[in-house]
Design a protein around this motif. Structure first.
Motif, PDB file in Angstrom:
ATOM      1  N   LEU A   9      58.001  25.341  28.174  1.00  0.00           N
ATOM      2  CA  LEU A   9      57.040  24.252  28.370  1.00  0.00           C
ATOM      3  C   LEU A   9      57.465  23.012  27.602  1.00  0.00           C
ATOM      4  O   LEU A   9      57.829  23.087  26.424  1.00  0.00           O
ATOM      5  N   GLU A  10      57.415  21.849  28.277  1.00  0.00           N
ATOM      6  CA  GLU A  10      57.851  20.590  27.664  1.00  0.00           C
ATOM      7  C   GLU A  10      56.690  19.651  27.365  1.00  0.00           C
ATOM      8  O   GLU A  10      56.759  18.888  26.400  1.00  0.00           O
ATOM      9  N   LYS A  11      55.644  19.683  28.197  1.00  0.00           N
ATOM     10  CA  LYS A  11      54.559  18.723  27.973  1.00  0.00           C
ATOM     11  C   LYS A  11      53.221  19.266  28.475  1.00  0.00           C
ATOM     12  O   LYS A  11      53.143  19.880  29.525  1.00  0.00           O
ATOM     13  N   ILE A  12      52.171  19.003  27.667  1.00  0.00           N
ATOM     14  CA  ILE A  12      50.792  19.187  28.096  1.00  0.00           C
ATOM     15  C   ILE A  12      50.137  17.818  28.048  1.00  0.00           C
ATOM     16  O   ILE A  12      50.122  17.173  26.997  1.00  0.00           O
ATOM     17  N   GLN A  13      49.613  17.373  29.174  1.00  0.00           N
ATOM     18  CA  GLN A  13      49.054  16.024  29.257  1.00  0.00           C
ATOM     19  C   GLN A  13      47.580  16.078  29.641  1.00  0.00           C
ATOM     20  O   GLN A  13      47.211  16.642  30.658  1.00  0.00           O
ATOM     21  N   PHE A  14      46.738  15.466  28.792  1.00  0.00           N
ATOM     22  CA  PHE A  14      45.313  15.321  29.082  1.00  0.00           C
ATOM     23  C   PHE A  14      45.107  13.963  29.737  1.00  0.00           C
ATOM     24  O   PHE A  14      45.394  12.924  29.127  1.00  0.00           O
ATOM     25  N   GLU A  15      44.624  13.957  30.968  1.00  0.00           N
ATOM     26  CA  GLU A  15      44.460  12.715  31.715  1.00  0.00           C
ATOM     27  C   GLU A  15      43.347  11.845  31.151  1.00  0.00           C
ATOM     28  O   GLU A  15      43.371  10.624  31.297  1.00  0.00           O
ATOM     29  N   HIS A  16      42.352  12.461  30.503  1.00  0.00           N
ATOM     30  CA  HIS A  16      41.262  11.712  29.885  1.00  0.00           C
ATOM     31  C   HIS A  16      41.268  11.997  28.385  1.00  0.00           C
ATOM     32  O   HIS A  16      41.422  13.144  27.955  1.00  0.00           O
ATOM     33  N   GLU A  17      41.108  10.959  27.610  1.00  0.00           N
ATOM     34  CA  GLU A  17      41.181  11.093  26.165  1.00  0.00           C
ATOM     35  C   GLU A  17      40.090  12.028  25.643  1.00  0.00           C
ATOM     36  O   GLU A  17      38.920  11.907  25.985  1.00  0.00           O
ATOM     37  N   VAL A  18      40.498  12.963  24.802  1.00  0.00           N
ATOM     38  CA  VAL A  18      39.568  13.889  24.162  1.00  0.00           C
ATOM     39  C   VAL A  18      39.387  13.431  22.719  1.00  0.00           C
ATOM     40  O   VAL A  18      40.288  13.525  21.904  1.00  0.00           O
ATOM     41  N   LYS A  19      38.191  12.925  22.405  1.00  0.00           N
ATOM     42  CA  LYS A  19      37.945  12.346  21.090  1.00  0.00           C
ATOM     43  C   LYS A  19      37.340  13.338  20.095  1.00  0.00           C
ATOM     44  O   LYS A  19      37.110  12.994  18.943  1.00  0.00           O
ATOM     45  N   ASP A  20      37.073  14.537  20.563  1.00  0.00           N
ATOM     46  CA  ASP A  20      36.493  15.550  19.694  1.00  0.00           C
ATOM     47  C   ASP A  20      37.482  15.907  18.580  1.00  0.00           C
ATOM     48  O   ASP A  20      38.562  16.471  18.840  1.00  0.00           O
ATOM     49  N   ILE A  21      37.132  15.583  17.334  1.00  0.00           N
ATOM     50  CA  ILE A  21      38.039  15.779  16.193  1.00  0.00           C
ATOM     51  C   ILE A  21      38.355  17.258  16.005  1.00  0.00           C
ATOM     52  O   ILE A  21      39.514  17.636  15.781  1.00  0.00           O
ATOM     53  N   GLU A  22      37.351  18.106  16.093  1.00  0.00           N
ATOM     54  CA  GLU A  22      37.556  19.537  15.890  1.00  0.00           C
ATOM     55  C   GLU A  22      38.460  20.117  16.976  1.00  0.00           C
ATOM     56  O   GLU A  22      39.325  20.960  16.706  1.00  0.00           O
ATOM     57  N   PHE A  23      38.261  19.649  18.219  1.00  0.00           N
ATOM     58  CA  PHE A  23      39.091  20.101  19.341  1.00  0.00           C
ATOM     59  C   PHE A  23      40.556  19.771  19.080  1.00  0.00           C
ATOM     60  O   PHE A  23      41.440  20.624  19.207  1.00  0.00           O
ATOM     61  N   ASN A  24      40.822  18.524  18.693  1.00  0.00           N
ATOM     62  CA  ASN A  24      42.205  18.100  18.455  1.00  0.00           C
ATOM     63  C   ASN A  24      42.825  18.804  17.260  1.00  0.00           C
ATOM     64  O   ASN A  24      44.020  19.097  17.244  1.00  0.00           O
ATOM     65  N   LYS A  25      42.012  19.088  16.266  1.00  0.00           N
ATOM     66  CA  LYS A  25      42.504  19.780  15.073  1.00  0.00           C
ATOM     67  C   LYS A  25      42.978  21.185  15.433  1.00  0.00           C
ATOM     68  O   LYS A  25      44.050  21.631  14.992  1.00  0.00           O
ATOM     69  N   ILE A  26      42.169  21.888  16.204  1.00  0.00           N
ATOM     70  CA  ILE A  26      42.542  23.244  16.629  1.00  0.00           C
ATOM     71  C   ILE A  26      43.743  23.197  17.566  1.00  0.00           C
ATOM     72  O   ILE A  26      44.650  24.036  17.495  1.00  0.00           O
ATOM     73  N   LEU A  27      43.761  22.178  18.441  1.00  0.00           N
ATOM     74  CA  LEU A  27      44.813  22.057  19.447  1.00  0.00           C
ATOM     75  C   LEU A  27      46.202  22.001  18.819  1.00  0.00           C
ATOM     76  O   LEU A  27      47.122  22.710  19.235  1.00  0.00           O
TER      77      LEU A  27
END
Length: 389
Positions: free
Chosen positions: A349-367
Protein backbone atom coordinates in the motif's frame (compact mmCIF):
# COMPACT_ATOMS: atom_id res chain seq x y z
CA UNK A 1 -19.78 27.19 -34.98
CA UNK A 2 -23.51 26.68 -34.31
CA UNK A 3 -25.31 25.25 -37.33
CA UNK A 4 -27.49 28.37 -37.69
CA UNK A 5 -24.39 30.56 -37.94
CA UNK A 6 -22.87 28.16 -40.46
CA UNK A 7 -25.88 28.62 -42.72
CA UNK A 8 -25.63 32.42 -42.39
CA UNK A 9 -22.10 32.35 -43.90
CA UNK A 10 -23.80 32.11 -47.30
CA UNK A 11 -24.23 35.90 -47.11
CA UNK A 12 -20.49 36.54 -46.84
CA UNK A 13 -19.37 35.35 -50.26
CA UNK A 14 -20.66 33.80 -53.47
CA UNK A 15 -18.18 30.97 -53.01
CA UNK A 16 -19.68 30.26 -49.59
CA UNK A 17 -23.29 30.45 -50.73
CA UNK A 18 -23.84 26.69 -50.72
CA UNK A 19 -20.91 25.58 -48.56
CA UNK A 20 -23.19 24.98 -45.55
CA UNK A 21 -25.32 22.50 -47.50
CA UNK A 22 -22.64 19.80 -47.29
CA UNK A 23 -21.58 20.06 -43.63
CA UNK A 24 -21.78 16.56 -42.10
CA UNK A 25 -23.15 17.58 -38.68
CA UNK A 26 -26.44 19.07 -37.52
CA UNK A 27 -26.16 20.13 -33.88
CA UNK A 28 -29.10 22.21 -32.67
CA UNK A 29 -29.55 23.48 -29.10
CA UNK A 30 -30.56 26.68 -27.30
CA UNK A 31 -27.37 28.39 -28.42
CA UNK A 32 -28.39 27.84 -32.03
CA UNK A 33 -31.35 30.19 -31.55
CA UNK A 34 -29.92 33.69 -31.66
CA UNK A 35 -33.28 35.40 -31.02
CA UNK A 36 -33.54 33.95 -27.54
CA UNK A 37 -31.42 35.00 -24.59
CA UNK A 38 -33.30 33.18 -21.83
CA UNK A 39 -31.50 30.01 -20.70
CA UNK A 40 -34.01 29.15 -17.96
CA UNK A 41 -36.57 27.61 -20.29
CA UNK A 42 -39.17 30.42 -20.14
CA UNK A 43 -39.26 30.55 -23.94
CA UNK A 44 -38.86 26.81 -24.43
CA UNK A 45 -41.92 26.40 -26.65
CA UNK A 46 -40.91 29.29 -28.90
CA UNK A 47 -37.37 27.91 -29.07
CA UNK A 48 -38.68 24.53 -30.16
CA UNK A 49 -40.91 26.01 -32.88
CA UNK A 50 -37.94 27.83 -34.41
CA UNK A 51 -35.89 24.65 -34.14
CA UNK A 52 -38.46 22.65 -36.14
CA UNK A 53 -38.69 25.34 -38.84
CA UNK A 54 -34.93 25.59 -39.18
CA UNK A 55 -34.22 21.83 -39.26
CA UNK A 56 -36.99 21.32 -41.85
CA UNK A 57 -35.34 23.85 -44.17
CA UNK A 58 -31.84 22.58 -43.45
CA UNK A 59 -32.66 18.97 -44.33
CA UNK A 60 -34.66 19.99 -47.42
CA UNK A 61 -31.67 21.86 -48.88
CA UNK A 62 -28.83 19.73 -47.56
CA UNK A 63 -26.76 17.95 -50.17
CA UNK A 64 -24.55 15.12 -48.94
CA UNK A 65 -24.12 12.92 -45.89
CA UNK A 66 -25.04 13.81 -42.30
CA UNK A 67 -23.02 11.77 -39.81
CA UNK A 68 -24.09 13.53 -36.60
CA UNK A 69 -27.57 14.71 -35.55
CA UNK A 70 -28.04 16.37 -32.14
CA UNK A 71 -31.12 18.05 -30.65
CA UNK A 72 -30.58 19.20 -27.05
CA UNK A 73 -31.90 21.70 -24.51
CA UNK A 74 -35.17 21.99 -26.41
CA UNK A 75 -38.51 20.18 -26.60
CA UNK A 76 -38.41 17.55 -29.36
CA UNK A 77 -41.40 17.33 -31.69
CA UNK A 78 -42.36 13.69 -32.28
CA UNK A 79 -44.09 14.39 -35.61
CA UNK A 80 -41.12 16.33 -36.95
CA UNK A 81 -38.67 13.67 -35.73
CA UNK A 82 -40.51 11.04 -37.74
CA UNK A 83 -39.94 13.00 -40.95
CA UNK A 84 -36.35 13.88 -40.08
CA UNK A 85 -35.39 10.28 -39.34
CA UNK A 86 -36.82 9.24 -42.69
CA UNK A 87 -34.46 11.73 -44.37
CA UNK A 88 -31.51 10.79 -42.14
CA UNK A 89 -31.91 7.12 -43.04
CA UNK A 90 -30.71 8.11 -46.54
CA UNK A 91 -27.92 10.35 -45.24
CA UNK A 92 -25.69 7.73 -43.61
CA UNK A 93 -26.36 8.98 -40.06
CA UNK A 94 -23.88 7.54 -37.54
CA UNK A 95 -24.43 9.48 -34.30
CA UNK A 96 -27.79 10.64 -32.89
CA UNK A 97 -28.39 12.42 -29.58
CA UNK A 98 -31.78 13.76 -28.52
CA UNK A 99 -31.74 15.15 -24.98
CA UNK A 100 -34.58 17.56 -24.11
CA UNK A 101 -34.30 20.61 -21.91
CA UNK A 102 -34.36 19.72 -18.16
CA UNK A 103 -37.66 21.61 -17.79
CA UNK A 104 -39.44 19.47 -20.38
CA UNK A 105 -42.07 17.42 -18.58
CA UNK A 106 -43.61 15.44 -21.43
CA UNK A 107 -41.80 12.50 -22.95
CA UNK A 108 -41.38 12.39 -26.70
CA UNK A 109 -42.12 9.21 -28.63
CA UNK A 110 -39.37 7.60 -30.66
CA UNK A 111 -40.83 7.32 -34.20
CA UNK A 112 -41.02 4.02 -36.05
CA UNK A 113 -38.64 5.39 -38.70
CA UNK A 114 -35.86 5.17 -36.10
CA UNK A 115 -35.60 1.46 -36.88
CA UNK A 116 -34.53 2.34 -40.45
CA UNK A 117 -31.31 4.06 -39.34
CA UNK A 118 -29.07 1.09 -40.08
CA UNK A 119 -25.82 3.10 -40.20
CA UNK A 120 -26.05 4.26 -36.56
CA UNK A 121 -22.99 3.73 -34.39
CA UNK A 122 -23.89 5.87 -31.35
CA UNK A 123 -27.33 6.70 -29.86
CA UNK A 124 -28.31 8.77 -26.81
CA UNK A 125 -32.00 9.29 -25.99
CA UNK A 126 -33.43 10.99 -22.91
CA UNK A 127 -37.02 11.39 -21.63
CA UNK A 128 -38.69 9.37 -24.35
CA UNK A 129 -41.00 6.40 -24.94
CA UNK A 130 -39.81 3.48 -27.04
CA UNK A 131 -42.07 0.94 -28.73
CA UNK A 132 -40.45 -1.38 -31.23
CA UNK A 133 -42.10 -3.27 -34.10
CA UNK A 134 -42.62 -7.01 -33.70
CA UNK A 135 -39.96 -7.65 -36.31
CA UNK A 136 -36.82 -5.58 -35.71
CA UNK A 137 -34.00 -5.42 -38.23
CA UNK A 138 -31.60 -4.48 -35.48
CA UNK A 139 -28.68 -2.09 -35.59
CA UNK A 140 -25.73 -4.04 -36.94
CA UNK A 141 -23.19 -1.21 -36.49
CA UNK A 142 -24.33 0.31 -33.17
CA UNK A 143 -21.52 0.36 -30.58
CA UNK A 144 -22.80 2.85 -27.98
CA UNK A 145 -26.32 3.15 -26.54
CA UNK A 146 -27.45 5.47 -23.73
CA UNK A 147 -31.06 5.59 -22.50
CA UNK A 148 -31.96 7.99 -19.68
CA UNK A 149 -35.43 8.26 -18.09
CA UNK A 150 -36.86 6.18 -20.89
CA UNK A 151 -40.21 4.37 -20.80
CA UNK A 152 -39.73 0.93 -22.33
CA UNK A 153 -41.08 -2.48 -21.39
CA UNK A 154 -39.00 -5.55 -20.62
CA UNK A 155 -39.53 -7.21 -23.99
CA UNK A 156 -38.60 -4.15 -26.04
CA UNK A 157 -35.51 -3.47 -23.92
CA UNK A 158 -34.30 -7.04 -24.40
CA UNK A 159 -35.08 -6.89 -28.14
CA UNK A 160 -33.31 -3.57 -28.62
CA UNK A 161 -30.10 -4.63 -26.88
CA UNK A 162 -29.92 -8.09 -28.47
CA UNK A 163 -30.47 -6.41 -31.86
CA UNK A 164 -27.12 -4.65 -31.51
CA UNK A 165 -24.57 -7.47 -32.05
CA UNK A 166 -21.45 -5.24 -31.83
CA UNK A 167 -22.62 -3.12 -28.86
CA UNK A 168 -19.66 -2.15 -26.64
CA UNK A 169 -20.99 0.62 -24.37
CA UNK A 170 -24.40 0.60 -22.68
CA UNK A 171 -25.87 3.13 -20.21
CA UNK A 172 -29.31 2.68 -18.65
CA UNK A 173 -30.42 5.40 -16.22
CA UNK A 174 -33.76 5.67 -14.42
CA UNK A 175 -35.44 2.51 -15.67
CA UNK A 176 -38.98 1.60 -14.63
CA UNK A 177 -39.78 -0.18 -11.36
CA UNK A 178 -40.05 -3.95 -11.00
CA UNK A 179 -38.35 -4.85 -14.26
CA UNK A 180 -36.67 -8.09 -15.23
CA UNK A 181 -33.56 -6.81 -16.98
CA UNK A 182 -31.89 -9.05 -19.56
CA UNK A 183 -28.78 -7.79 -21.31
CA UNK A 184 -27.56 -10.10 -24.06
CA UNK A 185 -24.53 -8.41 -25.57
CA UNK A 186 -21.55 -10.69 -26.25
CA UNK A 187 -19.18 -7.81 -27.15
CA UNK A 188 -20.22 -5.39 -24.40
CA UNK A 189 -17.21 -3.89 -22.65
CA UNK A 190 -18.70 -1.13 -20.47
CA UNK A 191 -22.02 -1.02 -18.59
CA UNK A 192 -23.55 1.82 -16.54
CA UNK A 193 -26.90 1.04 -14.96
CA UNK A 194 -28.87 3.12 -12.45
CA UNK A 195 -32.28 1.72 -11.47
CA UNK A 196 -34.90 2.57 -8.91
CA UNK A 197 -35.74 -1.08 -8.48
CA UNK A 198 -35.62 -4.38 -10.33
CA UNK A 199 -36.74 -7.98 -9.88
CA UNK A 200 -34.09 -9.91 -11.74
CA UNK A 201 -30.95 -9.06 -13.67
CA UNK A 202 -29.44 -11.35 -16.30
CA UNK A 203 -26.13 -10.34 -17.86
CA UNK A 204 -24.90 -12.36 -20.80
CA UNK A 205 -21.86 -10.19 -21.29
CA UNK A 206 -18.70 -12.33 -21.21
CA UNK A 207 -16.49 -9.52 -22.57
CA UNK A 208 -17.53 -6.96 -19.92
CA UNK A 209 -14.51 -5.20 -18.36
CA UNK A 210 -16.06 -2.09 -16.72
CA UNK A 211 -19.35 -1.97 -14.82
CA UNK A 212 -21.00 0.70 -12.68
CA UNK A 213 -24.23 -0.46 -11.04
CA UNK A 214 -26.48 1.57 -8.78
CA UNK A 215 -29.75 0.93 -6.99
CA UNK A 216 -31.66 3.99 -5.80
CA UNK A 217 -34.42 2.29 -3.81
CA UNK A 218 -33.91 2.20 -0.05
CA UNK A 219 -33.84 -1.53 0.76
CA UNK A 220 -35.12 -2.01 4.31
CA UNK A 221 -36.49 -5.55 4.25
CA UNK A 222 -35.21 -8.83 2.74
CA UNK A 223 -36.03 -9.35 -0.93
CA UNK A 224 -35.26 -11.83 -3.68
CA UNK A 225 -31.99 -11.29 -5.51
CA UNK A 226 -29.92 -13.13 -8.09
CA UNK A 227 -27.05 -10.65 -7.92
CA UNK A 228 -24.36 -13.09 -6.77
CA UNK A 229 -25.18 -15.41 -9.68
CA UNK A 230 -24.88 -12.43 -12.01
CA UNK A 231 -21.41 -11.47 -10.78
CA UNK A 232 -20.19 -15.05 -11.11
CA UNK A 233 -20.72 -14.73 -14.88
CA UNK A 234 -18.43 -11.70 -15.23
CA UNK A 235 -14.92 -13.16 -14.98
CA UNK A 236 -13.17 -10.50 -17.09
CA UNK A 237 -14.10 -7.43 -15.05
CA UNK A 238 -11.29 -4.92 -14.60
CA UNK A 239 -13.27 -2.13 -12.92
CA UNK A 240 -16.42 -2.45 -10.78
CA UNK A 241 -18.49 0.25 -9.08
CA UNK A 242 -21.34 -0.63 -6.70
CA UNK A 243 -23.18 2.35 -5.28
CA UNK A 244 -26.55 3.45 -4.05
CA UNK A 245 -28.19 0.63 -2.08
CA UNK A 246 -26.63 -2.17 -4.07
CA UNK A 247 -24.30 -3.47 -1.35
CA UNK A 248 -27.28 -3.69 1.00
CA UNK A 249 -29.25 -5.46 -1.74
CA UNK A 250 -26.50 -8.05 -2.08
CA UNK A 251 -26.87 -9.03 1.58
CA UNK A 252 -30.24 -10.55 0.62
CA UNK A 253 -28.89 -12.59 -2.29
CA UNK A 254 -29.56 -16.30 -2.26
CA UNK A 255 -26.66 -17.90 -0.38
CA UNK A 256 -24.91 -14.52 -0.36
CA UNK A 257 -21.72 -16.13 -1.61
CA UNK A 258 -19.64 -15.48 -4.69
CA UNK A 259 -18.26 -18.61 -6.31
CA UNK A 260 -16.38 -17.08 -9.24
CA UNK A 261 -13.09 -15.19 -9.18
CA UNK A 262 -12.27 -11.74 -10.51
CA UNK A 263 -8.66 -12.33 -11.49
CA UNK A 264 -8.60 -9.23 -13.71
CA UNK A 265 -10.32 -6.84 -11.28
CA UNK A 266 -7.98 -3.94 -10.48
CA UNK A 267 -10.38 -1.14 -9.46
CA UNK A 268 -13.29 -1.47 -7.02
CA UNK A 269 -15.70 1.18 -5.68
CA UNK A 270 -18.09 0.30 -2.85
CA UNK A 271 -20.73 2.25 -0.98
CA UNK A 272 -21.04 0.48 2.35
CA UNK A 273 -22.33 0.87 5.87
CA UNK A 274 -19.05 0.30 7.73
CA UNK A 275 -20.90 -0.67 10.92
CA UNK A 276 -23.06 -3.36 9.31
CA UNK A 277 -21.92 -6.94 9.78
CA UNK A 278 -23.77 -8.21 6.71
CA UNK A 279 -22.44 -5.54 4.37
CA UNK A 280 -18.92 -6.11 5.66
CA UNK A 281 -19.35 -9.79 4.77
CA UNK A 282 -20.30 -8.84 1.19
CA UNK A 283 -17.26 -6.56 0.91
CA UNK A 284 -14.95 -9.28 2.21
CA UNK A 285 -16.21 -11.66 -0.46
CA UNK A 286 -15.19 -9.22 -3.18
CA UNK A 287 -11.80 -8.77 -1.52
CA UNK A 288 -11.26 -12.52 -1.32
CA UNK A 289 -12.24 -13.10 -4.94
CA UNK A 290 -10.19 -10.23 -6.41
CA UNK A 291 -6.56 -11.21 -5.75
CA UNK A 292 -5.11 -8.55 -8.06
CA UNK A 293 -6.97 -5.53 -6.71
CA UNK A 294 -4.86 -2.34 -6.97
CA UNK A 295 -7.26 0.54 -6.25
CA UNK A 296 -10.08 0.56 -3.71
CA UNK A 297 -12.55 3.41 -3.16
CA UNK A 298 -15.11 3.27 -0.35
CA UNK A 299 -17.88 5.60 0.74
CA UNK A 300 -20.21 5.35 3.71
CA UNK A 301 -23.73 4.56 2.56
CA UNK A 302 -26.75 6.31 4.01
CA UNK A 303 -27.83 4.34 7.08
CA UNK A 304 -31.57 3.98 7.68
CA UNK A 305 -31.74 0.61 9.36
CA UNK A 306 -30.49 -1.15 12.49
CA UNK A 307 -26.90 -2.35 12.27
CA UNK A 308 -24.62 -4.89 13.88
CA UNK A 309 -20.93 -4.15 14.50
CA UNK A 310 -18.83 -5.21 11.50
CA UNK A 311 -16.13 -7.80 12.01
CA UNK A 312 -13.23 -7.15 9.67
CA UNK A 313 -11.39 -10.47 9.74
CA UNK A 314 -7.64 -10.46 9.43
CA UNK A 315 -7.20 -13.40 7.03
CA UNK A 316 -7.26 -11.49 3.73
CA UNK A 317 -3.99 -10.29 2.23
CA UNK A 318 -4.14 -7.50 -0.37
CA UNK A 319 -0.95 -8.40 -2.23
CA UNK A 320 -1.35 -5.78 -4.97
CA UNK A 321 -3.38 -3.00 -3.32
CA UNK A 322 -1.59 0.35 -3.73
CA UNK A 323 -4.27 3.00 -3.28
CA UNK A 324 -7.22 3.42 -0.91
CA UNK A 325 -9.60 6.38 -1.19
CA UNK A 326 -12.23 7.07 1.47
CA UNK A 327 -15.11 9.44 0.79
CA UNK A 328 -17.41 11.14 3.28
CA UNK A 329 -18.31 9.19 6.44
CA UNK A 330 -19.76 9.86 9.91
CA UNK A 331 -19.04 6.70 11.89
CA UNK A 332 -15.42 7.37 12.86
CA UNK A 333 -14.99 4.27 15.00
CA UNK A 334 -16.13 1.87 12.27
CA UNK A 335 -13.98 3.56 9.64
CA UNK A 336 -10.92 3.31 11.90
CA UNK A 337 -11.53 -0.43 12.24
CA UNK A 338 -11.72 -0.74 8.45
CA UNK A 339 -8.55 1.31 7.88
CA UNK A 340 -6.75 -0.76 10.54
CA UNK A 341 -7.79 -3.91 8.67
CA UNK A 342 -6.41 -2.55 5.39
CA UNK A 343 -3.15 -1.23 6.84
CA UNK A 344 -2.33 -4.53 8.48
CA UNK A 345 -3.07 -6.61 5.36
CA UNK A 346 -1.77 -4.53 2.43
CA UNK A 347 2.03 -4.94 2.22
CA UNK A 348 2.50 -2.75 -0.91
CA UNK A 349 0.00 0.00 0.00
CA UNK A 350 1.30 3.44 -1.01
CA UNK A 351 -1.46 5.89 -0.14
CA UNK A 352 -4.67 6.29 1.87
CA UNK A 353 -6.55 9.42 0.85
CA UNK A 354 -9.49 10.98 2.71
CA UNK A 355 -11.50 13.04 0.24
CA UNK A 356 -13.04 15.14 3.04
CA UNK A 357 -10.97 16.58 5.84
CA UNK A 358 -11.35 14.76 9.15
CA UNK A 359 -10.86 17.28 11.95
CA UNK A 360 -11.48 14.90 14.82
CA UNK A 361 -8.25 15.12 16.87
CA UNK A 362 -8.72 11.74 18.54
CA UNK A 363 -9.43 10.07 15.18
CA UNK A 364 -6.24 11.46 13.64
CA UNK A 365 -4.20 10.56 16.70
CA UNK A 366 -5.26 6.92 16.54
CA UNK A 367 -4.90 6.89 12.75
CA UNK A 368 -1.19 7.75 12.70
CA UNK A 369 -0.44 5.16 15.39
CA UNK A 370 -1.96 2.20 13.53
CA UNK A 371 0.41 -0.60 12.55
CA UNK A 372 1.23 -0.77 8.86
CA UNK A 373 2.32 -3.74 6.76
CA UNK A 374 3.72 -1.35 4.15
CA UNK A 375 6.74 0.77 5.07
CA UNK A 376 6.05 3.41 2.40
CA UNK A 377 2.34 4.13 2.89
CA UNK A 378 1.28 7.74 3.44
CA UNK A 379 -2.06 9.04 4.67
CA UNK A 380 -3.50 12.17 3.03
CA UNK A 381 -6.21 13.94 5.01
CA UNK A 382 -7.52 16.80 2.83
CA UNK A 383 -4.06 17.68 1.56
CA UNK A 384 -2.23 17.01 4.84
CA UNK A 385 0.25 14.18 4.29
CA UNK A 386 0.96 11.95 7.26
CA UNK A 387 3.90 9.62 6.55
CA UNK A 388 4.73 6.65 8.68
CA UNK A 389 5.56 7.96 12.15
Amino acid sequence: MPVREAVRTCCLSRNWRFAWSSIPELVYDERSNSILEDTNGANLVENSVHMVEFVDKFLARHDGSIHKFVISDLEPCSEALNQWMEVLSRKGIEEMRITPHPLCRNKWKVPSTFCNLQSLREVEFEKCMIELPQVLKGFKLLKSLKLEWVTINEGNLTKLISGCPVLENLSLFGLMHDMNITINAPRLKELHMICWDFNHVSLRTPALVRACLSLSTNILTPCKSNMTDMFDRLPNLESLCLNGRLTRYLTYAYGAKLSGRFNHLEKLYLEINFACKKEAAVARQFFQHAPNLEELTVKEAFVAYATEPANWEQNIVFRHLKFLKIHYFENHKSVLMFVKFLLENAPVLEKIQFEHEVKDIEFNKILVQLKRASSKVEIVNAGIITPRG
